[in-house]
Write a protein that holds these residues in place. Structure first.
Motif, mmCIF file in Angstrom:
data_model
loop_
_atom_site.group_PDB
_atom_site.id
_atom_site.type_symbol
_atom_site.label_atom_id
_atom_site.label_comp_id
_atom_site.label_asym_id
_atom_site.label_seq_id
_atom_site.Cartn_x
_atom_site.Cartn_y
_atom_site.Cartn_z
ATOM 1 N N ALA A 1 -71.583 69.720 59.558
ATOM 2 C CA ALA A 1 -71.223 67.705 60.343
ATOM 3 C C ALA A 1 -71.279 67.979 61.538
ATOM 4 C CB ALA A 1 -69.910 67.147 60.031
ATOM 5 N N ASP A 2 -71.987 68.773 61.929
ATOM 6 C CA ASP A 2 -71.677 69.243 63.512
ATOM 7 C C ASP A 2 -73.229 69.896 63.846
ATOM 8 O OD1 ASP A 2 -68.988 69.065 64.561
ATOM 9 O OD2 ASP A 2 -69.212 71.307 64.421
ATOM 10 N N ALA A 3 -73.945 70.365 63.033
ATOM 11 C CA ALA A 3 -75.305 70.874 62.840
ATOM 12 C C ALA A 3 -76.154 69.315 62.972
ATOM 13 C CB ALA A 3 -75.318 71.702 61.974
ATOM 14 N N ARG A 4 -75.713 68.610 61.389
ATOM 15 C CA ARG A 4 -75.857 66.885 60.949
ATOM 16 C C ARG A 4 -76.410 66.583 62.703
ATOM 17 N NH1 ARG A 4 -73.818 65.782 55.270
ATOM 18 N NH2 ARG A 4 -74.332 68.003 54.191
ATOM 19 N N TYR A 5 -74.418 66.243 63.242
ATOM 20 C CA TYR A 5 -74.857 65.792 63.834
ATOM 21 C C TYR A 5 -76.299 65.745 65.608
ATOM 22 C CZ TYR A 5 -73.364 62.211 67.731
ATOM 23 O OH TYR A 5 -73.260 60.976 69.084
ATOM 24 N N ALA A 6 -75.799 66.858 65.597
ATOM 25 C CA ALA A 6 -76.599 67.614 66.906
ATOM 26 C C ALA A 6 -78.406 67.322 66.434
ATOM 27 C CB ALA A 6 -76.435 69.056 66.269
ATOM 28 N N ARG A 7 -78.954 67.016 64.805
ATOM 29 C CA ARG A 7 -79.948 66.721 64.579
ATOM 30 C C ARG A 7 -80.621 65.711 64.757
ATOM 31 N NH1 ARG A 7 -83.597 65.283 63.954
ATOM 32 N NH2 ARG A 7 -85.748 65.433 62.396
ATOM 33 N N PHE A 8 -79.486 64.942 63.942
ATOM 34 C CA PHE A 8 -79.495 63.313 63.545
ATOM 35 C C PHE A 8 -79.027 62.259 65.153
ATOM 36 C CE2 PHE A 8 -80.384 65.854 60.059
ATOM 37 C CZ PHE A 8 -81.625 65.737 59.360
ATOM 38 N N MET A 9 -78.189 63.017 65.403
ATOM 39 C CA MET A 9 -77.362 61.777 66.402
ATOM 40 C C MET A 9 -76.570 60.827 65.734
ATOM 41 S SD MET A 9 -80.209 62.482 70.026
ATOM 42 C CE MET A 9 -80.487 64.005 70.092
ATOM 43 N N ALA A 10 -76.395 61.279 64.706
ATOM 44 C CA ALA A 10 -75.605 60.393 64.034
ATOM 45 C C ALA A 10 -75.237 61.019 62.838
ATOM 46 C CB ALA A 10 -76.406 59.089 63.269
ATOM 47 N N ALA A 11 -73.773 60.296 62.509
ATOM 48 C CA ALA A 11 -73.079 61.062 61.416
ATOM 49 C C ALA A 11 -73.399 60.797 60.384
ATOM 50 C CB ALA A 11 -71.111 60.744 61.143
#
Length: 185
Positions: free
Chosen positions: A45-55
């Motif tokens: 979830a953290d990596a997704r947020y870092a890449r897309f800046m959204a959950a």
């Protein structure tokens, strides 16, 4: 400015990483949809947020389609493929995109959590910079979470400036002049 629609005759290459793992780096293709979706689903979830800046719980079909079919004149995308136990999988990706007619492109790099700190992001970003430069882009920029110190350190290593985003205190804007800078690593 050079015509960005001219294909860079990109030649896939193998990369030996710090832990003796090896990946093949190549351009993304339409056949990578399932592999890209599997790679997205593996991200924390953290990596997704870092890449897309959204959950993001799911990768929307439109984003998947766009990711696997970059516009030749203003986008370029790479994937890193690992083969372990005779199974190939996407473990990282990198891309840049530009608005039509712009000489500035925005980059993004994503690496599977199990493949961090091996030098893969450095190789992918370096390749993106070289390709963007060869296609005539004058500037590369990225929006990076202030807390993403790994990406900020990597950008600094390549000579990117790192400034606060005027519209969002949680973001930094990293920028590199492509035509006036020497290649750093």
């Amino acid at each position: 400015m050079q015509d960005k629609s001219e294909a860079t005759n990109f030649v896939p290459f193998k990369v030996s990483l710090c832990n003796e793992r090896e990946v093949l780096v190549r351009e993304i293709t339409g056949d990578d949809k399932a592999g890209l979706l599997a790679a997205f689903n593996k991200l924390s979830a953290d990596a997704r947020y870092a890449r897309f800046m959204a959950a993001m719980q799911q990768l929307p079909e439109a984003m998947l389609e766009q990711a696997t079919h970059p516009s030749v004149e203003r986008e370029f995308a790479l994937v890193a493929i690992a083969t372990e136990n005779k199974v190939s999988s996407i473990v990282a990706g990198a891309r840049y995109a530009a608005a039509p007619g712009s000489d500035t492109c925005e980059f993004a790099v994503t690496v599977d959590d199990d493949w961090h700190r091996l030098g893969l992001a450095r190789r992918l970003l370096g390749t993106l910079i070289d390709i963007a430069r060869s296609r005539g882009f004058r500037c590369m920029e990225g929006y990076v979470l202030s807390s993403n110190t790994g990406m900020r350190r990597l950008a600094k290593r390549f000579g990117f400036s790192d400034l606060a985003c005027p519209d969002d205190a949680t973001l930094r804007v990293v920028t590199l002049a492509l035509q006036d800078s020497e290649r750093k690593r």
